[in-house]
Scaffold this motif. Sequence first.
Motif, PDB file in Angstrom:
ATOM      1  N   PRO A 265      55.832  47.520  28.056  1.00 31.51           N
ATOM      2  CA  PRO A 265      54.814  48.540  28.327  1.00 31.51           C
ATOM      3  C   PRO A 265      53.566  47.885  28.916  1.00 31.51           C
ATOM      4  CG  PRO A 265      55.624  48.675  26.056  1.00 31.51           C
ATOM      5  CD  PRO A 265      56.112  47.378  26.618  1.00 31.51           C
ATOM      6  N   ASP A 266      52.779  48.677  29.608  1.00 30.60           N
ATOM      7  CA  ASP A 266      51.504  48.184  30.121  1.00 30.60           C
ATOM      8  C   ASP A 266      50.648  47.738  28.936  1.00 30.60           C
ATOM      9  OD1 ASP A 266      48.778  48.064  31.062  1.00 30.60           O
ATOM     10  OD2 ASP A 266      49.419  49.227  32.809  1.00 30.60           O
ATOM     11  N   PRO A 267      50.095  46.513  28.965  1.00 27.20           N
ATOM     12  CA  PRO A 267      49.258  46.047  27.851  1.00 27.20           C
ATOM     13  C   PRO A 267      48.106  46.994  27.527  1.00 27.20           C
ATOM     14  CG  PRO A 267      49.781  44.229  29.306  1.00 27.20           C
ATOM     15  CD  PRO A 267      50.282  45.469  29.989  1.00 27.20           C
ATOM     16  N   ARG A 268      47.571  47.676  28.535  1.00 29.62           N
ATOM     17  CA  ARG A 268      46.489  48.624  28.275  1.00 29.62           C
ATOM     18  C   ARG A 268      46.943  49.732  27.328  1.00 29.62           C
ATOM     19  NH1 ARG A 268      46.214  47.282  33.688  1.00 29.62           N
ATOM     20  NH2 ARG A 268      44.226  46.502  34.464  1.00 29.62           N
ATOM     21  N   ASN A 269      48.155  50.232  27.556  1.00 31.10           N
ATOM     22  CA  ASN A 269      48.684  51.284  26.695  1.00 31.10           C
ATOM     23  C   ASN A 269      48.912  50.769  25.281  1.00 31.10           C
ATOM     24  OD1 ASN A 269      48.689  52.926  28.946  1.00 31.10           O
ATOM     25  ND2 ASN A 269      50.873  52.687  29.348  1.00 31.10           N
ATOM     26  N   ARG A 270      49.367  49.537  25.171  1.00 37.96           N
ATOM     27  CA  ARG A 270      49.594  48.948  23.845  1.00 37.96           C
ATOM     28  C   ARG A 270      48.275  48.732  23.107  1.00 37.96           C
ATOM     29  NH1 ARG A 270      53.490  43.884  24.948  1.00 37.96           N
ATOM     30  NH2 ARG A 270      53.432  43.762  22.665  1.00 37.96           N
ATOM     31  N   ILE A 271      47.270  48.292  23.840  1.00 35.72           N
ATOM     32  CA  ILE A 271      45.952  48.079  23.227  1.00 35.72           C
ATOM     33  C   ILE A 271      45.377  49.399  22.737  1.00 35.72           C
ATOM     34  CG2 ILE A 271      43.563  47.440  23.730  1.00 35.72           C
ATOM     35  CD1 ILE A 271      44.776  45.270  25.624  1.00 35.72           C
ATOM     36  N   GLU A 272      45.496  50.449  23.547  1.00 35.56           N
ATOM     37  CA  GLU A 272      45.005  51.765  23.124  1.00 35.56           C
ATOM     38  C   GLU A 272      45.743  52.249  21.882  1.00 35.56           C
ATOM     39  OE1 GLU A 272      45.424  54.302  26.476  1.00 35.56           O
ATOM     40  OE2 GLU A 272      43.828  53.315  27.631  1.00 35.56           O
ATOM     41  N   ALA A 273      47.056  52.011  21.832  1.00 32.09           N
ATOM     42  CA  ALA A 273      47.834  52.412  20.655  1.00 32.09           C
ATOM     43  C   ALA A 273      47.380  51.639  19.424  1.00 32.09           C
ATOM     44  CB  ALA A 273      49.327  52.185  20.916  1.00 32.09           C
ATOM     45  N   LEU A 274      47.099  50.350  19.585  1.00 31.18           N
ATOM     46  CA  LEU A 274      46.633  49.549  18.458  1.00 31.18           C
ATOM     47  C   LEU A 274      45.243  49.985  17.997  1.00 31.18           C
ATOM     48  CD1 LEU A 274      47.933  46.061  19.599  1.00 31.18           C
ATOM     49  CD2 LEU A 274      48.503  47.178  17.430  1.00 31.18           C
ATOM     50  N   GLN A 275      44.412  50.411  18.922  1.00 37.11           N
ATOM     51  CA  GLN A 275      43.101  50.922  18.532  1.00 37.11           C
ATOM     52  C   GLN A 275      43.233  52.198  17.709  1.00 37.11           C
ATOM     53  OE1 GLN A 275      41.361  51.085  22.443  1.00 37.11           O
ATOM     54  NE2 GLN A 275      40.454  49.033  22.292  1.00 37.11           N
ATOM     55  N   ARG A 276      44.211  53.025  18.058  1.00 41.03           N
ATOM     56  CA  ARG A 276      44.461  54.235  17.252  1.00 41.03           C
ATOM     57  C   ARG A 276      44.994  53.857  15.867  1.00 41.03           C
ATOM     58  NH1 ARG A 276      46.355  56.095  22.353  1.00 41.03           N
ATOM     59  NH2 ARG A 276      48.519  55.629  21.799  1.00 41.03           N
ATOM     60  N   ILE A 277      45.868  52.836  15.829  1.00 42.64           N
ATOM     61  CA  ILE A 277      46.386  52.365  14.545  1.00 42.64           C
ATOM     62  C   ILE A 277      45.255  51.817  13.679  1.00 42.64           C
ATOM     63  CG2 ILE A 277      47.848  50.613  13.461  1.00 42.64           C
ATOM     64  CD1 ILE A 277      49.735  50.915  15.900  1.00 42.64           C
ATOM     65  N   ALA A 278      44.335  51.085  14.311  1.00 44.57           N
ATOM     66  CA  ALA A 278      43.186  50.543  13.577  1.00 44.57           C
ATOM     67  C   ALA A 278      42.369  51.678  12.958  1.00 44.57           C
ATOM     68  CB  ALA A 278      42.316  49.704  14.513  1.00 44.57           C
ATOM     69  N   HIS A 279      42.204  52.767  13.707  1.00 45.12           N
ATOM     70  CA  HIS A 279      41.464  53.920  13.188  1.00 45.12           C
ATOM     71  C   HIS A 279      42.209  54.528  11.996  1.00 45.12           C
ATOM     72  CE1 HIS A 279      38.794  57.383  13.240  1.00 45.12           C
ATOM     73  NE2 HIS A 279      39.862  58.174  13.213  1.00 45.12           N
ATOM     74  N   GLU A 280      43.532  54.626  12.098  1.00 38.97           N
ATOM     75  CA  GLU A 280      44.343  55.167  10.999  1.00 38.97           C
ATOM     76  C   GLU A 280      44.224  54.300   9.752  1.00 38.97           C
ATOM     77  OE1 GLU A 280      48.341  55.335  12.373  1.00 38.97           O
ATOM     78  OE2 GLU A 280      47.884  56.669  14.066  1.00 38.97           O
TER      79      GLU A 280
END
Length: 303
Positions: A265-280
């Motif tokens: 996957p595009d690293p940008r998409n993975r980073i955004e997903a991890l930022q959402r996980i961090a919020h969770e």
Amino acid sequence: MNTLRTGLLMAALMGLFLAVGYLLGREQGMLIAFVLAAGMNLFAYWNADKMVLRMHGARQLDRQSAPEFYGLVEELARNAGLPMPKVYLMDNPQPNAFATGRNPENAAVAATTGLLQLLDRDEIAGVMAHELAHVKHRDTLVMTMTATIAGAISMLANFGMFFGGSRDRSNPLGAIGVILMVILAPLAAMLVQMAISRTREYGADRGGAEISRQPLALASALAKIAGAAHRIENPTAEANPATAHMFIINPLSGQRMDGLFSTHPDPRNRIEALQRIAHEMGAVGRSAGPWESAPAHEPGPWG
């Protein structure tokens, strides 16, 4: 959902392999394809990890040779509830890492010298936790099997080019059909293999965040690795592109798109997903920009 999708994609890949066999030789060809796939997967099950590690010149580490790095992996494995994997180091300036092995009891994780030099301790922990998540989810076996079947499809299609022409009455394709199959079957297999790889990367990012409890450190590591991987060539990976899907970031040059022909996957998409996980998770602390990159002179904790 990821497990179901992976299962469906693997079934599609195996179905494609059997279909190629059938088109080349009807029932007999399909039987030969099945036996070939079983034999190759059995060989890969027992030997693929050793072959990949040898291919990338990885040397095994222990507590005496690399106490800090070995201890970090040991701590993460304990957090993940996994047996201690074998730990390897690749003498390669490109920051990257991968996991291999047929099951958690026979797993290995490998990092490059470039990874240990570029990242800080929390980022390295995030990367190795990602690789341990692959082990925990048994992705290493899945990706070995898909690579083996995809390679076998290409081999079978090329075999058909020489022996599956219109003179063979058991072949329903004819010469033109065989040529199309030689082109399209390996392409379809490659697309399915890449789709499986992309699916498993998102799952390992989440699993790595849960093991390390530092999703933002993993996001920062992905940004740094992605930025460096396109500046620093990995000759070993370029010579063995079939192993590219195993790395945390695509080690090959010129592959940044999150499209059909990308192994990751595009690293940008993975980073955004991890930022959402961090919020969770309620994680706070560091924050990585989309393409954060450490200066070349800034060493990592063991660089």
